[in-house]
Motif scaffolding. Structure first.
Motif, PDB file in Angstrom:
ATOM      1  N   SER A 181     -19.386 -14.485  16.872  1.00 23.10           N
ATOM      2  CA  SER A 181     -19.078 -13.495  15.833  1.00 23.10           C
ATOM      3  C   SER A 181     -20.141 -13.685  14.747  1.00 23.10           C
ATOM      4  O   SER A 181     -20.931 -14.627  14.816  1.00 23.10           O
ATOM      5  CB  SER A 181     -17.673 -13.713  15.271  1.00 23.10           C
ATOM      6  OG  SER A 181     -17.705 -14.745  14.293  1.00 23.10           O
ATOM      7  N   PRO A 182     -20.170 -12.846  13.712  1.00 22.63           N
ATOM      8  CA  PRO A 182     -21.232 -13.024  12.703  1.00 22.63           C
ATOM      9  C   PRO A 182     -21.214 -14.398  12.033  1.00 22.63           C
ATOM     10  O   PRO A 182     -22.238 -14.870  11.564  1.00 22.63           O
ATOM     11  CB  PRO A 182     -20.925 -11.912  11.686  1.00 22.63           C
ATOM     12  CG  PRO A 182     -20.199 -10.869  12.464  1.00 22.63           C
ATOM     13  CD  PRO A 182     -19.398 -11.609  13.484  1.00 22.63           C
ATOM     14  N   HIS A 183     -20.075 -15.060  11.968  1.00 22.11           N
ATOM     15  CA  HIS A 183     -20.020 -16.368  11.306  1.00 22.11           C
ATOM     16  C   HIS A 183     -19.607 -17.500  12.246  1.00 22.11           C
ATOM     17  O   HIS A 183     -19.296 -18.589  11.792  1.00 22.11           O
ATOM     18  CB  HIS A 183     -19.040 -16.316  10.122  1.00 22.11           C
ATOM     19  CG  HIS A 183     -19.659 -15.718   8.888  1.00 22.11           C
ATOM     20  ND1 HIS A 183     -20.552 -16.405   8.099  1.00 22.11           N
ATOM     21  CD2 HIS A 183     -19.517 -14.494   8.331  1.00 22.11           C
ATOM     22  CE1 HIS A 183     -20.930 -15.635   7.092  1.00 22.11           C
ATOM     23  NE2 HIS A 183     -20.320 -14.459   7.203  1.00 22.11           N
ATOM     24  N   VAL A 234     -28.350  -8.797   9.800  1.00 17.42           N
ATOM     25  CA  VAL A 234     -27.100  -9.400   9.290  1.00 17.42           C
ATOM     26  C   VAL A 234     -27.551 -10.437   8.253  1.00 17.42           C
ATOM     27  O   VAL A 234     -28.135 -11.469   8.619  1.00 17.42           O
ATOM     28  CB  VAL A 234     -26.297 -10.050  10.448  1.00 17.42           C
ATOM     29  CG1 VAL A 234     -25.045 -10.739   9.923  1.00 17.42           C
ATOM     30  CG2 VAL A 234     -25.949  -9.001  11.490  1.00 17.42           C
ATOM     31  N   HIS A 238     -26.799 -13.014   6.483  1.00 17.10           N
ATOM     32  CA  HIS A 238     -26.707 -14.482   6.484  1.00 17.10           C
ATOM     33  C   HIS A 238     -27.246 -15.089   7.792  1.00 17.10           C
ATOM     34  O   HIS A 238     -27.171 -16.291   7.994  1.00 17.10           O
ATOM     35  CB  HIS A 238     -25.250 -14.932   6.253  1.00 17.10           C
ATOM     36  CG  HIS A 238     -24.353 -14.538   7.379  1.00 17.10           C
ATOM     37  ND1 HIS A 238     -23.749 -13.307   7.475  1.00 17.10           N
ATOM     38  CD2 HIS A 238     -23.967 -15.210   8.493  1.00 17.10           C
ATOM     39  CE1 HIS A 238     -23.039 -13.246   8.583  1.00 17.10           C
ATOM     40  NE2 HIS A 238     -23.166 -14.394   9.217  1.00 17.10           N
ATOM     41  N   ILE A 239     -27.819 -14.261   8.664  1.00 20.92           N
ATOM     42  CA  ILE A 239     -28.415 -14.796   9.903  1.00 20.92           C
ATOM     43  C   ILE A 239     -29.941 -14.664   9.821  1.00 20.92           C
ATOM     44  O   ILE A 239     -30.474 -13.577   9.573  1.00 20.92           O
ATOM     45  CB  ILE A 239     -27.878 -14.099  11.178  1.00 20.92           C
ATOM     46  CG1 ILE A 239     -26.346 -14.214  11.223  1.00 20.92           C
ATOM     47  CG2 ILE A 239     -28.503 -14.713  12.431  1.00 20.92           C
ATOM     48  CD1 ILE A 239     -25.703 -13.634  12.468  1.00 20.92           C
ATOM     49  N   ALA A 290     -22.754 -10.887  17.080  1.00 26.87           N
ATOM     50  CA  ALA A 290     -22.914 -11.060  15.634  1.00 26.87           C
ATOM     51  C   ALA A 290     -23.394  -9.767  14.982  1.00 26.87           C
ATOM     52  O   ALA A 290     -23.701  -9.741  13.795  1.00 26.87           O
ATOM     53  CB  ALA A 290     -23.914 -12.175  15.366  1.00 26.87           C
ATOM     54  N   GLY A 291     -23.507  -8.715  15.778  1.00 29.52           N
ATOM     55  CA  GLY A 291     -23.942  -7.428  15.223  1.00 29.52           C
ATOM     56  C   GLY A 291     -25.450  -7.277  15.199  1.00 29.52           C
ATOM     57  O   GLY A 291     -25.985  -6.449  14.455  1.00 29.52           O
ATOM     58  N   LEU A 292     -26.154  -8.060  16.006  1.00 27.65           N
ATOM     59  CA  LEU A 292     -27.622  -7.974  16.034  1.00 27.65           C
ATOM     60  C   LEU A 292     -28.093  -7.321  17.325  1.00 27.65           C
ATOM     61  O   LEU A 292     -27.434  -7.439  18.359  1.00 27.65           O
ATOM     62  CB  LEU A 292     -28.232  -9.373  15.948  1.00 27.65           C
ATOM     63  CG  LEU A 292     -28.066 -10.099  14.622  1.00 27.65           C
ATOM     64  CD1 LEU A 292     -28.466 -11.562  14.757  1.00 27.65           C
ATOM     65  CD2 LEU A 292     -28.912  -9.417  13.538  1.00 27.65           C
ATOM     66  N   LEU A 345     -23.786 -17.141  19.854  1.00 23.32           N
ATOM     67  CA  LEU A 345     -23.009 -16.524  18.785  1.00 23.32           C
ATOM     68  C   LEU A 345     -21.736 -15.916  19.372  1.00 23.32           C
ATOM     69  O   LEU A 345     -21.778 -15.353  20.472  1.00 23.32           O
ATOM     70  CB  LEU A 345     -23.842 -15.429  18.115  1.00 23.32           C
ATOM     71  CG  LEU A 345     -25.102 -15.944  17.394  1.00 23.32           C
ATOM     72  CD1 LEU A 345     -26.129 -14.834  17.230  1.00 23.32           C
ATOM     73  CD2 LEU A 345     -24.727 -16.518  16.041  1.00 23.32           C
TER      74      LEU A 345
END
Ligand SMILES: Cc1cc2nc3c(=O)[nH]c(=O)nc-3n(C[C@H](O)[C@H](O)[C@H](O)COP(=O)(O)OP(=O)(O)OC[C@H]3O[C@@H](n4cnc5c(N)ncnc54)[C@H](O)[C@@H]3O)c2cc1C
Length: 472
Positions: free
Chosen positions: A120-122, A303, A305-306, A283-285, A118
């Motif tokens: 970034s988050p997307h 997050v 959408h993950i 991704a902020g996890l 990952l």
């Protein structure tokens, strides 16, 4: 390379990743599946379920051959090349690969060979074997990176003398002796298979009994079976040091001073999730204190959408069937499709020899929840099919509530246990009563008949309990 945009990016092509990708594609989404290994299928196909069961089948065929003639005293040559014992593996793996590749392309899933992380988050970065890197934009991300054997400092794996479940079948020859560290499903499955092939097997574990999460009576049938094959258990023992002596033996030292020597060692002390290389923080996890990625019942992470699915979640049961269901669930939830009720009763199958299977509550768990549950037993010695096939070493247990009517669980050890369990699973799911098994005409002779025999046992206990209650 410019970024490519997808509705769903799936990382990992094991059972969890495959089912995620197919589910997404069937819903008309643009899906890409990323796998770092050469072939599609994950550990399940290359290092787990399929190779271990292929070797097991060879061992069983050999056993059947021995059993079919009383005068034939067969023994395998112990210097037999592993390729001979695994002769069908390539065929099975190729068939699976073809089927999977075909299924993915038929459904329009894009397959990319490379390592994903990952950024970034997307955004998922894909690094291919030639060193090229590409960013994939994702609406939804499913992480299905599986797990790897847990390693411990006291038993360093060199993949030559001290092996783990990834490398055990890369041995060139069948060894004369094998020490197995661990007494979980993988340890016990390989121990049974090698013992049946004539290898001198020793299992060592800290636990006081093997497969400690299973019904002790059921496990004792397996334990006796393995001991009859010449297998030895050193239980309640801690290994302090393992080393190759440089000549012919792996030497394991135990805390009680004992020394166990063998030609090879299998370290099978559980598995750990593949999460470190995913760069989750980008991704902020983050992982919890147990090193696991927290998710809800649908595999959704913090997050939204993950998602994560399968063995990488590090929660039991770590089974291919559970991984597939995780994958299907995660994508259905992400796409707002009907997810279905959460199935909390997954059949456990352990391919020891004899095999073990379980669904629902066992005797101990039922006793903890209800006062005086009833347990019906059907030893395979009382089943005609067991006598006919010479597979009398088995037991089916039905566990009911104290009234002896409601089925709470089924535990089986013996031939076809992992098939037979599904009958119990359906009965449990449908809320069938014990009387249903009594009113059913089972084919004769079959192993399934054991359900009726165990139900009749419960019926007898139920009557006795009712009579005692009346008399009191
Ligand atoms: C010896 C053994 C015997 C077993 N026997 C059985 C059995 O009889 N029945 C049963 O139900 N289960 C069995 N299992 C368990 C079963 O294999 C697993 O539960 C199942 O494979 C989990 O599927 P998964 O999709 O979560 O992960 P995996 O099958 O582990 O697949 C994960 C995939 O992700 C890939 N990957 C990891 N990181 C990345 C990355 N960064 N980028 C790209 N790709 C990545 C890996 O290369 C791998 O191919 C067995 C396991 C072992 C080890």
């Amino acid at each position: 390379m410019p970024a490519s945009a997808y509705d769903i990016v799936v990382v990992g092509s094991g059972p969890a990743g495959q089912k995620s990708a197919i589910q997404g594609a069937k819903a008309g989404k643009k899906v890409v599946l990323i796998e770092q290994e050469q072939g599609i299928g994950g550990n399940c196909v290359y290092r787990g379920t399929i190779p271990s069961k292929t070797l097991r089948e060879t061992a069983l065929q050999f056993e059947r051959l021995k059993r079919s003639s009383e005068v034939f005293e067969g023994r395998l040559r112990l210097d037999l090349p592993m390729t001979v014992l695994l002769h069908r593996l390539d065929e099975v793996v190729k068939a699976h690969e073809c089927y999977m590749a075909d299924q993915l392309s038929r459904n329009g899933v894009t397959y990319r060979h490379g390592r994903a992380r990952l950024v970034s988050p997307h955004e998922v970065q894909l690094e291919t074997v030639d060193g090229a890197s590409q960013t994939l934009l994702a609406e939804t991300i499913v992480l299905a990176t599986g797990s790897r054997p847990r390693s411990v400092p006291e038993a360093p794996v060199d993949h030559e003398h001290v092996l783990d479940s990834d490398s055990i079948l890369s041995m060139i020859y069948l060894p004369r002796s094998l020490t197995v560290l661990g007494c979980g499903p993988i340890a016990c499955e390989y121990a049974s298979t090698f013992a049946l092939l004539g290898v001198e097997v020793t299992l060592i574990d800290r636990a006081k009994r093997p497969l400690s999460f299973m019904d002790p009576e059921i496990v004792s049938v397996f334990q006796r079976g393995l001991e009859r094959q010449g297998g030895r258990f050193y239980l309640g023992q801690t290994v302090t040091e393992v080393a190759w002596d440089g000549v012919s033996s792996v030497v394991a030292r135990l805390a009680n001073g004992m020394v166990v020597k063998s030609e090879k060692m299998l370290v099978a002390l559980g598995r750990q999730p593949n999460v470190e290389e995913l760069n989750l923080e980008a991704a902020g996890l983050s992982l919890n204190e147990k090193g696991l990625l927290p998710v809800d019942d649908h595999g959704q992470t913090a997050v939204p959408h993950i998602y994560a699915a399968g063995d990488m979640l590090g929660r039991p049961p770590a089974l291919a069937s559970q991984a597939m269901e995780d994958g299907r669930r995660a994508v259905s939830q992400a796409l707002g499709l009907p997810v279905g009720e959460s199935v909390n009763q997954v059949p456990i199958g352990i391919y020891t020899i004899p095999e073990i299977a379980s669904i629902g509550l066992d005797e101990e768990q039922a006793a903890a929840r209800y006062r005086g549950p009833l347990v019906g037993r059907a030893p395979f010695t009382e089943i005609a099919k067991g006598q006919i096939t010479g597979a009398c070493e088995g037991l089916l247990k039905l566990v009911t509530d104290p009234s002896g009517e409601r089925l709470l669980g089924v535990q089986i050890v013996g031939e076809h246990a992992t098939e037979l369990i599904h009958l119990g699973q359906m009965a449990l799911q449908d809320g069938a009563t014990i009387d249903r098994f009594i009113d059913t005409i089972f084919g004769f002779p079959t192993f399934a008949e054991a359900y009726r025999v165990a139900a009749l046992d419960i019926l007898g206990q139920r009557r006795k309990r009712q009579e005692n209650a009346k008399a009191a």
